[in-house]
Design an enzyme around this catalytic site. Structure first.
Site: not given
Ligand SMILES: *Cc1c(COP(=O)(O)O)cnc(C)c1O
Length: 397
Positions: A73-74, A153, A181, A202-203, A242, A328
């Site tokens: 996301a960053t 978040n 989120q 994804a995480h 890649t 954060c």
């Protein structure tokens, strides 16, 4: 039940075993470069990437040509914001955003402010929700972009994206949302919300770390972005390099699973969250909920325990993984910018804890956490020199 208990799903989530299984062959047997057009190794990899692209697109109501893979996301936020603003600097240099955005968004805003851009930062209401009227009030002829996150978040509040998208309507202003989120947790429809750019990771949805996506409405030919990395021309030329095929396969699978299970998962996680909230508020006085109860992410609970510091609380909750309210800001002692923006006094902000429940938590775990937090808060309150802050009675719900 196993200790320690993980209840910090806004920081990251474990990989779903189904996602892990889907990724495995792409580390070994199917290791090809998705850009290799001359042989089957490349074709198999490219096919997997395109399947993942369709899975990601389906989860947010987009089409395949609108999805760009990134490292998370960053990076998606940086590509969207830097790319869009640089491409539009001749049209205007004004941006509207909110005070509760993720640091990745606020950091880019600071960068552009230093270059002379005008950044309007809209404060949320005290319940953590941004009023669309407050956004509307900031729009000007030279506004080129509005950035409002889908779900916060820290306090989990959901923003009225469709209302904001509607008020931007046909004006030549891009609408960006950080949905890291939200994807997989609450329904998202980029068409209904009239979003132009959406960042995801994804995480945060039971996929692997280091992979994400950017939704670009109508694709790179429609919303012009300055590329982040020139090179081999992958991802419509926006993001050369890649492709990380196993990670992308994981993101796709995570989106497919999340979309298929969303109503059931959300209901179950909400039930656990409410069990935790009601359990803690029944056992302890002066527990304040930060942010509106609804609309809110099903798994988010951000509570202030008046009279104790989050730091001492976390230290004693040694078998429970939760975060301080200022998740954060772990490295510095400053209270969270989000809690400040919704008017939580600094001492109560410092007494706040963020619980992030998810797909793999159980009722048993919730009950253990209620018991443990209750014991620790009671002990800390009994030994603390003074009770400085009392939560407002009407806020103790
Ligand atoms: C986690 C998170 C990010 C950053 O995502 P990464 O994939 O870890 O870079 C950005 N915005 C929000 C709201 C987040 O929760």
């Amino acid at each position: 039940m196993q200790l320690p208990i993980y209840m910090d799903c806004h920081a990251t989530t474990p990989i779903d075993p189904v996602v892990w299984d889907a990724m495995l062959p792409y580390w070994t047997t199917h290791f090809g470069n998705a850009a290799s057009r001359a042989h089957a190794f490349g074709w198999v990899a490219a096919e997997a990437v395109e399947r993942a692209r369709a899975q990601v697109a389906a989860a947010i109501g987009a089409s395949v040509r609108e999805i760009v893979f990134t490292s998370g996301a960053t990076e998606s936020i940086h590509l969207a914001l830097r790319g869009a603003l640089r491409a539009r600097r001749a049209r205007g240099r004004h941006v509207v955003t909110t005070a509760i955005e993720h640091k990745a968004v606020l950091g880019v805003m600071r960068e552009f402010a230093a270059e002379g851009w005008d950044i309007s930062i809209v404060a949320p209401r005290p319940d953590g929700i941004v009023d669309p009227e407050a956004i509307a009030a900031e729009l000007r002829a030279d506004t080129v972009l509005v950035a409002v996150m889908t779900a916060n978040n820290e306090i989990g509040t959901l923003q009225p994206l469709a209302a904001i998208g509607a008020l931007l309507g046909t004006r030549d202003i891009l609408f960006f949302t950080d949905a890291a989120q939200a994807v997989g947790k609450v329904p998202i429809d980029v068409r209904a919300a009239q979003v132009d750019l959406l960042a995801m990771s994804a995480h945060k949805l039971y996929g692997p770390k280091g992979v994400g996506a950017l939704y670009v409405r109508g694709g790179a030919d429609n919303v012009h972005l300055e590329p982040s990395s020139p090179g081999g021309g992958q991802e419509h030329g926006l993001r050369s390099g890649t492709l990380n095929v196993p990670a992308i396969v994981g993101l796709g699978k995570a989106c497919e699973v999340a979309a298929a299970q969303l109503p059931a998962d959300a209901a179950r996680v909400l039930e656990l969250r409410e069990r935790l909230r009601l359990g803690l508020q029944a056992a302890l006085p002066d527990v304040r909920l930060n942010g509106a109860l609804a609309p809110r992410l099903p798994g988010n609970l951000n509570l202030g325990f008046a009279g104790v510091t989050g730091e001492s609380l976390l230290m004693q909750l040694n078998d429970i993984a939760v975060s301080p309210g200022a998740a954060c800001d772990n490295q510095n002692a400053a209270p969270s910018h989000v809690l400040r923006a919704i008017g939580v006094p600094d001492d109560l902000a410092r007494s706040s804890i963020r619980f992030g429940l998810g797909r793999f938590n159980s009722v048993e775990e919730v009950d253990y956490v209620i018991g443990k937090v209750t014991t620790v808060v009671q002990r800390l309150r009994a030994t603390s020199p003074q009770r400085t802050t009392r939560a407002e009675p009407e806020e103790v719900r």
